[in-house]
Enzyme design. Structure first.
Site, short mmCIF file in Angstrom:
data_model
loop_
_atom_site.label_atom_id
_atom_site.label_comp_id
_atom_site.label_asym_id
_atom_site.label_seq_id
_atom_site.Cartn_x
_atom_site.Cartn_y
_atom_site.Cartn_z
CG HIS A 1 2.33 -7.09 7.93
ND1 HIS A 1 1.02 -6.76 8.16
CD2 HIS A 1 2.95 -5.94 7.54
CE1 HIS A 1 0.87 -5.45 7.90
NE2 HIS A 1 2.02 -4.95 7.53
CG HIS B 1 -0.98 -1.14 7.10
ND1 HIS B 1 -0.94 -1.18 5.74
CD2 HIS B 1 0.14 -1.72 7.55
CE1 HIS B 1 0.19 -1.75 5.37
NE2 HIS B 1 0.87 -2.09 6.45
#
Lengths: 211, 332
Positions: free
Chosen positions: B57, B219
């Site tokens: 991320h 996700h």
């Protein structure tokens, strides 16, 4: 017929369980792709490598501390919920185990129950939520029920059979826990990867007993 | 979709990216034993602020480590939380009489690791309090925070709690302020194109060619609303009122709006969206007191953004405006 199990045999069982997971890494990843992000196979393989590492390093030769070393190693997998869940399973098993190099068949029930109680402190998931619990809860209950048989193989046969049936039952339900719960019905029709891992672990343990 | 990424072996993704991250930000952070730590450590009489979370991320979450922000970030694997032992190591490292605030994003693995590590830390008399961020309005109602995922709003919690800690507030106060931010923020995501998992090569988000999906998680978790590609203004008209309603923001109130690009949506688009947010807020008589746009918490090459709205008051503005210097976020 064996009514006891020594640490050497138990270690073989754990290594066989790890072998089952590693041999099925790709299949577990694929199962995870229907609801998760497809990394369950690689994560479980890393967890099992950590388990193998802990076994190789262990010099205690007794159940309680071997299982605790494995718990810490598995918790250190850095794989999301996998580390805390499987780690606490081993931690609870350790806490329910004696500091001896041999256990009686009838003790297996309470050792696995200890593992289950420990894992249940980490998750509220239960049967029907499409998680590892669908295989683990019936397996532990079957082991407890069979613990009176005084034969290790009979006990683990019952455990594997229940775990396998539990894992297969997850095909027909949608996930309600973990990341997969946000995937809607994408995982319907596919076995839960975590429950499948649990049944593979019991499969490996049983196979080592048969050899 | 075939994965097109400049990577080496999947097993080494995290160690290699952390190593490069530390090099690129050598003036602000150091990586020690897999933990990302502040280069110039904070004096021990001030509260430490720690967070944990999966990698993949970038720049989150380790990009929030620095002066006026986090003391330690505990990186996990790709999209997967670190295990309790690594977090416990971070809590030991941060141990101080002033105590440590742990900021946890609401995802199953992160919460479990945090719970176990906290229990272990308490046995060692390490003083820890925790604030959970759960601000994704697409996954559950406000009354059920446990169903809401923690998205990029964690940056605001890190920023404001970090400033309160730096200012010398005690653990109780830093925790209260962090919780106040967490309670007063809401996030909604929109996905425009999909992304691949860097270790498995698997598509983590299926987004149809012509459509966008509102509410998709970081996700690739399923979203709630699929629609043909709207303009920026239409997208804002869909997302912003939902956030304002969730927070019950009334006319005359002050908010901060943050547009977090998740990977391949350009900064140009983020600025256009932010501008539309400002216009709509003006129409509604709500003051956009602060704003930010940029890539703070990404999802690989996914297209889209997260819109974060936070109700601001004088207290939160005071801490927000205090200096911060981290790889991903700076206030001068």
């Amino acid at each position: 017929m064996a009514n006891t199990i020594n640490i050497g045999k138990f270690t073989e069982m754990l290594l066989a369980a790890a072998g089952q997971i590693k041999a099925n890494e790709a299949m577990l990843g694929e199962l995870d792709s229907f609801g998760g992000d497809g990394d369950h196979g690689t994560t479980m393989a890393r967890a099992m490598n950590n388990l193998i590492g802990a076994i190789e390093k262990d010099t205690s030769g007794q159940f309680q501390s071997l299982l605790m070393d494995i718990a810490w190693a598995v918790m250190g997998t850095d794989g999301g919920a996998t580390g805390p869940l499987f780690g606490s399973l081993f931690m609870g098993m350790s806490e329910a185990s004696p500091a001896t190099d041999e256990i009686a068949a009838k003790q297996t029930g309470e050792i696995f129950r200890g593992g289950l109680v420990s894992i249940q402190k980490q998750t509220k998931a239960t049967i029907g939520d499409k998680t590892i619990m669908d295989a683990l809860i019936p397996a532990v209950e079957a082991i407890e029920a069979a613990s009176g048989s005084d034969d290790i193989k009979t006990i683990f046969e019952a455990g594997y059979k229940a775990a396998l049936a539990g894992a297969e039952s997850t095909k027909d339900i949608s996930a309600r826990f973990g990341r997969a719960k946000n995937a809607g019905d994408a995982n319907l029709g596919h076995q839960d990867p975590g429950a499948t891992s649990v049944s593979l672990i019991f499969k490996g343990m049983l196979e080592a007993l048969k050899s | 979709m075939k994965m097109k990424k400049f990577i080496n072996t999947p097993e080494n993704l995290v160690s290699e990216l952390l190593s490069g991250f530390a090099m690129a930000n050598a003036d602000k952070v150091v990586v020690e034993d897999g933990l990302v730590c502040r280069k110039s450590s904070k004096s021990a009489d001030k509260v430490a602020v720690v967070t944990l979370g999966g990698c993949g991320h970038e720049p989150a979450l380790s990009g929030f480590v620095g002066k006026g922000m986090l003391d330690i970030s505990v990186p996990g694997e790709i999209f997967a939380a670190p295990g309790p032992p690594k977090l416990l190591a971070a809590l030991r490292k941060a141990k101080r009489d002033a105590g440590t605030l742990l900021i946890t994003l609401n995802h199953a693995g992160d919460v479990m690791s945090a719970n176990m590590a906290k229990q272990m830390a308490e046995k060692e008399s390490i003083k820890v309090s925790e604030v959970l961020t759960c601000e994704d309005i697409s996954t559950g109602p406000r009354e059920k925070p446990e169903e809401r995922r923690g998205l990029a709003g964690c940056l605001l919690v890190c920023k404001i709690a970090g400033a309160a800690a730096e200012a010398g507030e005690n653990l109780e106060e830093v925790t209260r302020i962090a919780q106040k931010v967490a309670d007063n923020m809401a996030t909604l995501a929109v996905a425009a194109t999909s992304a691949t998992h860097p270790s498995t090569g698997q598509v983590i988000a299926e987004v149809p060619e012509e459509d966008v999906i509102i509410g998709m998680g970081q996700h690739g978790e399923a979203g709630s609303g699929q629609m043909p590609l709207p303009t920026a203004k239409e997208t804002v008209a869909f997302m912003l009122p939902a956030l304002l309603e969730d927070l019950s923001i009334a006319k005359g109130e002050k908010v901060m709006v943050m547009i977090n690009g998740v990977g391949s949506t350009t900064l140009m688009e983020q600025y256009i969206v932010l501008n539309d947010c400002k216009n709509m807020l003006t129409e509604k008589g709500i003051e956009m007191a602060r704003s930010a746009a940029g890539e703070f918490l990404t999802v690989q090459e996914m297209g889209g953004f997260q819109m974060i709205v936070c109700r601001m008051d004088d207290e939160l503005l005071k801490y927000y405006d205090m200096p911060a210097s981290s790889p991903a976020f700076t206030i001068e």
